[in-house]
Design a protein around this motif. Structure first.
Motif, mmCIF file in Angstrom:
data_model
loop_
_atom_site.group_PDB
_atom_site.id
_atom_site.type_symbol
_atom_site.label_atom_id
_atom_site.label_comp_id
_atom_site.label_asym_id
_atom_site.label_seq_id
_atom_site.Cartn_x
_atom_site.Cartn_y
_atom_site.Cartn_z
ATOM 1 N N ASP A 173 0.875 -1.176 0.000
ATOM 2 C CA ASP A 173 0.000 0.000 0.000
ATOM 3 C C ASP A 173 0.906 1.218 0.000
ATOM 4 O O ASP A 173 1.289 1.716 1.057
ATOM 5 C CB ASP A 173 -0.915 -0.001 1.223
ATOM 6 C CG ASP A 173 -1.922 1.141 1.187
ATOM 7 O OD1 ASP A 173 -1.859 1.952 0.248
ATOM 8 O OD2 ASP A 173 -2.763 1.230 2.101
ATOM 9 N N THR A 178 -5.486 1.039 1.315
ATOM 10 C CA THR A 178 -6.181 0.359 2.411
ATOM 11 C C THR A 178 -6.337 1.281 3.610
ATOM 12 O O THR A 178 -7.443 1.488 4.114
ATOM 13 C CB THR A 178 -5.422 -0.915 2.836
ATOM 14 O OG1 THR A 178 -4.046 -0.588 3.083
ATOM 15 C CG2 THR A 178 -5.505 -1.982 1.773
ATOM 16 N N ILE A 182 -9.969 2.599 1.533
ATOM 17 C CA ILE A 182 -10.859 1.514 1.965
ATOM 18 C C ILE A 182 -11.323 1.766 3.388
ATOM 19 O O ILE A 182 -12.499 1.560 3.732
ATOM 20 C CB ILE A 182 -10.145 0.152 1.852
ATOM 21 C CG1 ILE A 182 -9.873 -0.180 0.390
ATOM 22 C CG2 ILE A 182 -10.965 -0.954 2.508
ATOM 23 C CD1 ILE A 182 -9.046 -1.442 0.183
ATOM 24 N N ASN A 183 -10.431 2.234 4.215
ATOM 25 C CA ASN A 183 -10.750 2.546 5.602
ATOM 26 C C ASN A 183 -11.889 3.565 5.690
ATOM 27 O O ASN A 183 -12.886 3.352 6.384
ATOM 28 C CB ASN A 183 -9.491 3.095 6.277
ATOM 29 C CG ASN A 183 -9.494 2.934 7.782
ATOM 30 O OD1 ASN A 183 -10.412 2.370 8.361
ATOM 31 N ND2 ASN A 183 -8.456 3.435 8.421
ATOM 32 N N SER A 339 -5.949 -1.639 -4.876
ATOM 33 C CA SER A 339 -5.163 -2.548 -4.034
ATOM 34 C C SER A 339 -5.068 -3.940 -4.640
ATOM 35 O O SER A 339 -3.998 -4.554 -4.648
ATOM 36 C CB SER A 339 -5.797 -2.624 -2.634
ATOM 37 O OG SER A 339 -5.745 -1.374 -1.982
ATOM 38 N N GLN A 369 -2.718 -9.034 -0.980
ATOM 39 C CA GLN A 369 -3.530 -7.824 -1.147
ATOM 40 C C GLN A 369 -4.965 -8.056 -0.687
ATOM 41 O O GLN A 369 -5.568 -7.204 -0.025
ATOM 42 C CB GLN A 369 -3.515 -7.381 -2.604
ATOM 43 C CG GLN A 369 -2.151 -6.989 -3.156
ATOM 44 C CD GLN A 369 -1.489 -5.876 -2.393
ATOM 45 O OE1 GLN A 369 -0.438 -6.043 -1.787
ATOM 46 N NE2 GLN A 369 -2.115 -4.719 -2.392
ATOM 47 N N VAL A 373 -7.057 -6.012 2.150
ATOM 48 C CA VAL A 373 -8.324 -5.376 1.791
ATOM 49 C C VAL A 373 -9.460 -5.880 2.686
ATOM 50 O O VAL A 373 -10.223 -5.089 3.262
ATOM 51 C CB VAL A 373 -8.662 -5.641 0.312
ATOM 52 C CG1 VAL A 373 -10.118 -5.302 0.007
ATOM 53 C CG2 VAL A 373 -7.735 -4.844 -0.595
ATOM 54 N N VAL A 376 -9.073 -4.748 6.597
ATOM 55 C CA VAL A 376 -9.324 -3.332 6.847
ATOM 56 C C VAL A 376 -10.781 -2.995 6.604
ATOM 57 O O VAL A 376 -11.417 -2.273 7.389
ATOM 58 C CB VAL A 376 -8.402 -2.457 5.972
ATOM 59 C CG1 VAL A 376 -8.793 -0.985 6.075
ATOM 60 C CG2 VAL A 376 -6.952 -2.638 6.389
#
Length: 455
Positions: A173, A178, A182-183, A339, A369, A373, A376
């Motif tokens: 990352d 992430t 994504i968070n 990601s 990955q 993903v 998270v």
């Protein structure tokens, strides 16, 4: 040289060039939060403009103080169980020497701390776009403080901190696919599932009130993102940062074109909102992957992300979750795409020697990955929903229905974004309507106005 022995001459020395470069990058990343405020502020209706701006700006205040007090220590202190860090010297940033270098690099710890602070600031601000029009400002401020502490700081340690489980696993990352996107996207989904839909969702028009403001915000984001991405290599000595800079531009351009092409085929027009949204989707997707792929790979990453994010923004109408400004569709989906595509397009010749499937690396990196993903996404979604529920059950998360309909700016900030009282130009024609009772409340009157004029 035998392992474990370091000759003094080989130890990193403070680099004025890299230090200056990183301070500039930090300033660029800071600019992204006001840019995000303008981007989101133009996408909402007039009556929510200031609230949207303030939801980003307050993060500059809250997260900065928390970062100094304990956030940097949790994210980048000595590892504890691969889940979080803690170093007493980092508490209050008071035990750090003026010229103390970040381990293995040629920049001071203070420079690294301020660069990472800007990431910590913008990440909760990203969530705010999903909650437009309906959240109390005090509740939002409390949520930002809780979320940064419980979610962002530990996840940053997982992904970037020495000893963090994702870091040790080999999850790539580069700059925050992430840990940031994504968070934030998963958090947005978690919160909106708790607080529910806006009044009039899928019924009333809720179009952006200022597309020029959206384009200005997108331009500031694009500009600042060069510091966000290229700066994440923490130096400028070996060309990796330069490759990341180039890939950032390339992927963003490809994503914008892909989004516009989809929009033209699907809806028959090239829109400015589509151009801005496509650019952001490309920026999001290249953030984790740009240090691993070639410029041709960056075109593929951007084009795929632009297409999939354009398709994803409509899912909220199909599934019924009210993601006001498409944080889930752009940041969550774009972060996941970028990601995972590392596992396909990593060349093994830029950031690291890890190769993706298309370069003979098999499925190994893709599996890593996917693990990053999934972990998270799940943690942020669940933890964010719990935090939103906690805030909602204590001080209340949402404004009242009348306040939402009447306008959250006036209620929460005692201001409006635009003052038309002295604008001149005569009296605007009125739309005929059936008179209401004399005591009709202001919220209902504003609702009737919204039905006649898209604000």
């Amino acid at each position: 040289m035998p392992p474990g022995i370091t000759i003094a001459a080989d130890a990193p020395q403070l680099s004025a060039a890299n230090t200056g470069f990183m301070l500039i990058c930090s300033a660029l990343v800071m600019l992204m939060t006001p840019g995000l405020a303008f981007f989101y502020g133009g996408m909402v209706r007039v009556k929510s403009t200031l609230n949207m701006l303030m939801m980003s700006f307050i993060s500059l205040g809250i997260v900065t103080i928390l970062w100094v007090l304990y956030g940097f220590s949790i994210a980048f202190g000595t590892d504890h169980g691969s889940l979080f860090g803690w170093s007493s010297d980092y508490v209050g940033l008071s035990g750090i020497g003026l010229n103390e270098l970040w381990d293995g690099y040629t920049i001071p710890v203070y420079v690294f701390a301020v660069f990472q602070l800007m990431f910590a600031i913008i990440t909760p601000a990203l969530i705010s776009g999903a909650l437009a029009d309906r959240v109390k400002f005090t509740a939002w401020a409390l949520f930002v403080a809780l979320w940064a502490t419980v979610v962002y700081f530990p996840v940053a340690h997982w992904v970037w901190g020495a000893g963090g489980w994702a870091f040790e696993l080999g999850v790539i990352d580069f700059a925050g696919g992430t840990a940031v996107h994504i968070n934030a996207g998963a958090a947005a989904l978690g919160v909106i599932l708790v607080i529910g839909k806006r009044v009039g969702f899928k019924k009333d028009p809720m179009r952006p009130h200022s597309l020029p403001l959206v384009m200005l915000g997108a331009a500031l984001l694009w500009f600042g993102w060069f510091g966000f991405n290229a700066g994440s290599w923490l130096g400028n000595d070996d060309g990796v940062g330069a490759m990341m800079f180039l890939n950032t531009q390339v992927a963003t351009a490809a994503a914008m074109l892909a989004w516009l092409a989809y929009e033209k085929i699907r809806h028959g027009a090239f829109t400015t909102l589509g151009a801005a949204s496509g650019a952001v989707a490309g920026l999001v997707a290249i953030t984790p992957s740009g240090g691993s792929v070639s410029p041709l790979g960056a075109i593929a990453v951007g084009a795929i992300a632009g297409l999939l994010c354009a398709m994803a923004v409509g899912l909220k109408f199909k599934f019924g979750y009210d993601d006001s400004l498409d944080v889930v569709g752009v940041h969550l989906v774009g972060g996941v795409v970028g990601s995972l595509l590392v596992g396909f397009f990593a060349t093994g010749g830029v950031q690291s020697d890890a190769k993706g499937l298309f370069y003979g690396g098999g499925l190994d990196q893709l599996g890593k990955q996917a693990a990053g993903v999934g972990a998270v996404l799940a943690y942020s979604l669940i933890a964010s929903a719990i935090l939103a529920l906690l805030v909602d059950k204590t001080i209340g998360m949402r404004v009242s229905e009348d306040e939402e309909v009447g306008g959250i700016d006036q209620v929460q900030h005692a201001e409006t974004a635009y003052d038309f009282s002295g604008a001149g130009g005569g009296t605007a024609p009125r739309t005929a309507s059936v008179p209401g009772p004399p005591a009709q409340d202001a919220g209902k009157a504003a609702n009737e106005k919204n039905k006649r004029v898209d604000v």
